[in-house]
Enzyme design. Structure first.
Site, mmCIF file in Angstrom:
data_model
loop_
_atom_site.group_PDB
_atom_site.id
_atom_site.type_symbol
_atom_site.label_atom_id
_atom_site.label_comp_id
_atom_site.label_asym_id
_atom_site.label_seq_id
_atom_site.Cartn_x
_atom_site.Cartn_y
_atom_site.Cartn_z
ATOM 1 C CB SER A 152 -0.743 0.042 1.216
ATOM 2 O OG SER A 152 -1.416 1.311 1.561
ATOM 3 C CE1 TYR A 202 -3.778 -2.244 5.167
ATOM 4 C CE2 TYR A 202 -3.075 0.098 4.585
ATOM 5 C CZ TYR A 202 -3.417 -1.247 4.095
ATOM 6 O OH TYR A 202 -3.812 -1.547 2.837
HETATM 7 P P1 NAP Z 1 -11.592 -5.699 0.756
HETATM 8 O O1 NAP Z 1 -12.280 -5.338 -0.366
HETATM 9 O O2 NAP Z 1 -11.724 -5.295 2.254
HETATM 10 O O3 NAP Z 1 -11.249 -7.090 0.506
HETATM 11 C C1 NAP Z 1 -10.150 -7.848 1.483
HETATM 12 C C2 NAP Z 1 -10.382 -9.324 0.988
HETATM 13 O O4 NAP Z 1 -9.281 -9.979 1.777
HETATM 14 C C3 NAP Z 1 -11.638 -10.160 1.061
HETATM 15 O O5 NAP Z 1 -11.636 -11.068 0.013
HETATM 16 C C4 NAP Z 1 -11.253 -11.065 2.248
HETATM 17 O O6 NAP Z 1 -11.874 -12.427 2.312
HETATM 18 C C5 NAP Z 1 -9.944 -11.236 2.259
HETATM 19 N N1 NAP Z 1 -9.213 -11.608 3.651
HETATM 20 C C6 NAP Z 1 -9.355 -10.874 4.848
HETATM 21 N N2 NAP Z 1 -8.722 -11.481 5.643
HETATM 22 C C7 NAP Z 1 -8.445 -12.631 5.253
HETATM 23 C C8 NAP Z 1 -7.896 -13.864 5.867
HETATM 24 N N3 NAP Z 1 -7.413 -13.954 6.977
HETATM 25 N N4 NAP Z 1 -7.669 -14.928 5.184
HETATM 26 C C9 NAP Z 1 -8.132 -14.968 3.801
HETATM 27 N N5 NAP Z 1 -8.651 -13.783 3.224
HETATM 28 C C10 NAP Z 1 -8.793 -12.700 3.952
HETATM 29 O O7 NAP Z 1 -9.841 -5.244 0.632
HETATM 30 P P2 NAP Z 1 -9.260 -4.653 -0.568
HETATM 31 O O8 NAP Z 1 -9.211 -3.054 -0.625
HETATM 32 O O9 NAP Z 1 -9.686 -5.224 -1.969
HETATM 33 O O10 NAP Z 1 -7.732 -4.696 -0.365
HETATM 34 C C11 NAP Z 1 -6.948 -6.176 -1.022
HETATM 35 C C12 NAP Z 1 -5.508 -5.674 -0.776
HETATM 36 O O11 NAP Z 1 -5.044 -4.484 -1.241
HETATM 37 C C13 NAP Z 1 -5.348 -5.642 0.997
HETATM 38 O O12 NAP Z 1 -4.031 -6.245 1.038
HETATM 39 C C14 NAP Z 1 -5.064 -4.127 1.059
HETATM 40 O O13 NAP Z 1 -4.405 -3.970 2.196
HETATM 41 C C15 NAP Z 1 -4.568 -3.576 -0.152
HETATM 42 N N6 NAP Z 1 -4.740 -2.300 -0.438
HETATM 43 C C16 NAP Z 1 -5.951 -1.923 -0.423
HETATM 44 C C17 NAP Z 1 -6.248 -0.341 -1.031
HETATM 45 C C18 NAP Z 1 -7.661 0.253 -0.935
HETATM 46 O O14 NAP Z 1 -7.753 1.567 -0.836
HETATM 47 N N7 NAP Z 1 -8.490 -0.317 -0.913
HETATM 48 C C19 NAP Z 1 -4.964 0.390 -1.115
HETATM 49 C C20 NAP Z 1 -3.635 -0.067 -0.946
HETATM 50 C C21 NAP Z 1 -3.804 -1.594 -0.661
HETATM 51 P P3 NAP Z 1 -13.352 -12.412 3.028
HETATM 52 O O15 NAP Z 1 -14.183 -11.484 2.875
HETATM 53 O O16 NAP Z 1 -13.640 -14.112 2.396
HETATM 54 O O17 NAP Z 1 -13.048 -12.940 4.531
#
Ligand code: NAP
Length: 246
Positions: free
Chosen positions: A141, A154
């Site tokens: 991130s 985080y």
């Molecule tokens: P999201 O919409 O909240 O989705 C998170 C995903 O991670 C869900 O599919 C969830 O699965 C899964 N997950 C969480 N804990 C888990 C575990 N213990 N084991 C297996 N799966 C797990 O988040 P997102 O925004 O798509 O984020 C995806 C990645 O991008 C993350 O690493 C996040 O830190 C990174 N990121 C996001 C942003 C942003 O602005 N959104 C920016 C930078 C980086 P379930 O629902 O099935 O539990």
């Protein structure tokens, strides 16, 4: 299109992981969708992909739990032999003042974001080393690059993802495995549901492209780092962030 590969995307039931699954499937790859709690969402995604001529399966595993990850990989290895591409995407955030953060909160963030990456990578690499081929993409991130108030755990976990990527790229390069990192800016997913409209407006105002990014814009970068077009790229951090961090 490159030859069909087997790709495991952790946390693919929603958000960025889901967009990556759709991107790989559209390009003819065998997609393994990992989820933790979102069984229905994962099944729905499998159905969408398979009904549109792609190939997808889903496996439940909490990536922070080494035994669950081992169990998931035993099923994957039996069915596919192993994975050619691993996308360590599963992640959680806990937004709070550092002084309010408990040890449990800290451990949960590091358990998913760092240990989850360790658990999955550990299981994936022997197959890659034997084949002398593999692509690992870890999702960090911008907060892992520049830090954010109320996101200490985080930010620290996402900085660890970058360190892990660089060190592992050095170690696995001679085995033909590329390890890279994608560090997205603010992306419109459930993870940012806690932000108010004012918070979102402020973040957009701080972004030269004046908006949040989409999941597809992140998936495009992940896909690039997983394919033949990035064959001489390893140990790098690519940050689709609209110019937020320059
Ligand atoms: P999201 O919409 O909240 O989705 C998170 C995903 O991670 C869900 O599919 C969830 O699965 C899964 N997950 C969480 N804990 C888990 C575990 N213990 N084991 C297996 N799966 C797990 O988040 P997102 O925004 O798509 O984020 C995806 C990645 O991008 C993350 O690493 C996040 O830190 C990174 N990121 C996001 C942003 C942003 O602005 N959104 C920016 C930078 C980086 P379930 O629902 O099935 O539990």
């Amino acid at each position: 299109m490159q030859n069909a590969k087997t790709v495991l995307i952790t946390g693919a039931s929603r958000g960025i992981g889901r967009a990556c699954a759709l991107k790989f499937a559209k390009n003819g790859h065998r997609v393994i969708i990992n989820y933790n709690k979102g069984k229905n969402e994962a099944q729905e995604l499998v159905n969408i992909i398979n009904e549109n001529g792609g190939y997808a399966v889903s496996y439940q595993a909490d990536v922070s739990d080494a035994a669950e990850v081992e169990e998931m990989f035993s099923k994957i290895n039996e069915r596919f032999g192993g994975v050619d591409i691993l996308i360590n995407n599963a992640g959680i955030a806990k937004t709070m003042m550092f002084c309010d953060m408990s040890e449990k909160d800290w451990d949960e963030v590091f358990g998913t974001n760092v240990k989850g990456m360790f658990n999955c990578t550990k299981q994936a690499i022997s197959y890659m080393v034997n084949k002398k081929y593999g692509k690992i993409v870890n999702i960090s991130s911008i907060w892992g690059m520049c830090g954010a108030s109320c996101e200490v755990a985080y930010s620290a976990s996402k900085a660890a993802v970058i360190g892990f990527t660089k060190a592992l790229a050095s170690e696995l390069g001679p085995s033909g495995i590329c390890v890279n990192c994608v560090a997205p800016g603010v992306i419109d997913t459930d993870m940012n549901n806690n932000l108010t409209n004012e918070d979102k407006d402020e973040l957009c105002a701080m972004t030269p492209l004046c908006r949040m990014g989409s999941v597809d814009e992140v998936a495009d970068v992940v896909y690039f780092l997983s394919g033949d077009e990035s064959s001489f790229v390893t140990g790098q951090v690519i940050s689709p962030n609209g110019g937020f961090v320059l």
